[in-house]
Design a protein around this motif. Structure first.
Motif, PDB file in Angstrom:
ATOM      1  N   UNK A 151     -38.318   7.240 -12.205  1.00 41.11           N
ATOM      2  CA  UNK A 151     -39.264   6.398 -12.929  1.00 41.11           C
ATOM      3  C   UNK A 151     -40.056   7.264 -13.902  1.00 41.11           C
ATOM      4  N   UNK A 152     -40.678   6.607 -14.872  1.00 40.94           N
ATOM      5  CA  UNK A 152     -41.486   7.305 -15.872  1.00 40.94           C
ATOM      6  C   UNK A 152     -42.937   6.860 -15.774  1.00 40.94           C
ATOM      7  N   UNK A 153     -43.825   7.796 -16.112  1.00 41.13           N
ATOM      8  CA  UNK A 153     -45.245   7.513 -16.225  1.00 41.13           C
ATOM      9  C   UNK A 153     -45.718   7.920 -17.603  1.00 41.13           C
ATOM     10  N   UNK A 154     -46.769   7.262 -18.093  1.00 42.40           N
ATOM     11  CA  UNK A 154     -47.256   7.489 -19.457  1.00 42.40           C
ATOM     12  C   UNK A 154     -48.111   8.745 -19.617  1.00 42.40           C
ATOM     13  N   UNK A 155     -48.622   9.285 -18.509  1.00 39.84           N
ATOM     14  CA  UNK A 155     -49.492  10.458 -18.596  1.00 39.84           C
ATOM     15  C   UNK A 155     -49.322  11.299 -17.334  1.00 39.84           C
ATOM     16  N   UNK A 156     -49.825  12.523 -17.371  1.00 36.61           N
ATOM     17  CA  UNK A 156     -49.764  13.388 -16.192  1.00 36.61           C
ATOM     18  C   UNK A 156     -50.476  12.726 -15.014  1.00 36.61           C
ATOM     19  N   UNK A 157     -51.602  12.124 -15.301  1.00 35.56           N
ATOM     20  CA  UNK A 157     -52.379  11.451 -14.254  1.00 35.56           C
ATOM     21  C   UNK A 157     -51.578  10.309 -13.631  1.00 35.56           C
ATOM     22  N   UNK A 168     -44.154   0.326  -4.833  1.00 36.64           N
ATOM     23  CA  UNK A 168     -45.237   1.287  -5.054  1.00 36.64           C
ATOM     24  C   UNK A 168     -45.262   1.740  -6.510  1.00 36.64           C
ATOM     25  N   UNK A 169     -44.094   1.960  -7.084  1.00 38.26           N
ATOM     26  CA  UNK A 169     -44.015   2.360  -8.496  1.00 38.26           C
ATOM     27  C   UNK A 169     -44.467   1.222  -9.407  1.00 38.26           C
ATOM     28  N   UNK A 170     -44.060   0.015  -9.108  1.00 36.65           N
ATOM     29  CA  UNK A 170     -44.459  -1.138  -9.922  1.00 36.65           C
ATOM     30  C   UNK A 170     -45.954  -1.398  -9.831  1.00 36.65           C
ATOM     31  N   UNK A 171     -46.551  -1.160  -8.649  1.00 28.70           N
ATOM     32  CA  UNK A 171     -47.994  -1.369  -8.467  1.00 28.70           C
ATOM     33  C   UNK A 171     -48.834  -0.470  -9.365  1.00 28.70           C
ATOM     34  N   UNK A 182     -48.236   9.988 -13.607  1.00 25.33           N
ATOM     35  CA  UNK A 182     -47.106  10.562 -12.861  1.00 25.33           C
ATOM     36  C   UNK A 182     -47.566  10.948 -11.456  1.00 25.33           C
ATOM     37  N   UNK A 183     -48.711  11.627 -11.356  1.00 24.74           N
ATOM     38  CA  UNK A 183     -49.257  12.017 -10.054  1.00 24.74           C
ATOM     39  C   UNK A 183     -49.569  10.790  -9.204  1.00 24.74           C
ATOM     40  N   UNK A 184     -50.190   9.773  -9.818  1.00 28.24           N
ATOM     41  CA  UNK A 184     -50.553   8.555  -9.088  1.00 28.24           C
ATOM     42  C   UNK A 184     -49.321   7.807  -8.598  1.00 28.24           C
ATOM     43  N   UNK A 185     -48.277   7.759  -9.408  1.00 30.45           N
ATOM     44  CA  UNK A 185     -47.037   7.085  -9.012  1.00 30.45           C
ATOM     45  C   UNK A 185     -46.414   7.773  -7.801  1.00 30.45           C
ATOM     46  N   UNK A 186     -46.295   9.093  -7.859  1.00 33.72           N
ATOM     47  CA  UNK A 186     -45.706   9.837  -6.736  1.00 33.72           C
ATOM     48  C   UNK A 186     -46.557   9.685  -5.481  1.00 33.72           C
ATOM     49  N   UNK A 187     -47.861   9.748  -5.632  1.00 31.72           N
ATOM     50  CA  UNK A 187     -48.759   9.588  -4.494  1.00 31.72           C
ATOM     51  C   UNK A 187     -48.620   8.193  -3.883  1.00 31.72           C
ATOM     52  N   UNK A 188     -48.532   7.183  -4.723  1.00 27.17           N
ATOM     53  CA  UNK A 188     -48.394   5.800  -4.255  1.00 27.17           C
ATOM     54  C   UNK A 188     -47.122   5.638  -3.420  1.00 27.17           C
ATOM     55  N   UNK A 189     -46.028   6.217  -3.891  1.00 25.99           N
ATOM     56  CA  UNK A 189     -44.758   6.153  -3.155  1.00 25.99           C
ATOM     57  C   UNK A 189     -44.913   6.830  -1.793  1.00 25.99           C
TER      58      UNK A 189
END
Length: 130
Positions: free
Chosen positions: A46-52, A19-22, A54-61
């Motif tokens: 994991x790291x995300x490049x922007x606030x948006x 999910x994070x890789x996607x 970061x939110x999308x990564x957590x939601x995907x998981x």
């Protein structure tokens, strides 16, 4: 943990990492924590490049784990997007902006190695520089 619990845990980790890789998560680290705390057995950072992102990564998981039949106990940080957490019981997933991850350094706190955010940069980057 018995063999079935270990298999379920590995499945959770695999789903979360995918999910994070996607969503193009960066510097994904999986840590074994069962020797350090009875609260959870694995942690993913994991790291995300922007606030948006970061939110999308957590939601995907959270969405992918739920779809696979795993219970999401809670999530935090979806409002600000600097640091989001997904608690799935035996698995806890942290997603952060690089500056936040560098500052709190939970990678080394839990026995991992600090990721290198500096590759390709002219000057080494540190949270204290901001």
């Amino acid at each position: 943990m018995n063999e079935q619990e270990l298999n379920d845990l590995q499945k959770m980790v695999d789903i979360a990492v995918n999910a994070l890789e996607d969503v193009k998560g960066k510097d994904i680290t999986v840590l074994e924590t069962q020797e350090k705390t009875p609260l959870f057995a694995r942690m993913i950072i994991a790291s995300g490049d922007s606030n948006r992102q970061v939110k999308a990564l957590a939601n995907s998981v959270a969405v992918d784990l739920k779809e696979a039949g795993f219970e999401i106990i809670g999530s935090e940080g979806q409002d600000s997007g600097d640091w989001a957490l997904v608690d799935a019981g035996d698995l806890v997933v942290h997603v952060m902006l690089p500056a936040v991850r560098d500052y709190y350094d939970i990678d080394t706190l839990w026995g991992g190695e600090k990721p290198s955010f500096h590759e390709g940069m002219q000057k080494p980057w540190h949270a204290a520089d901001n």
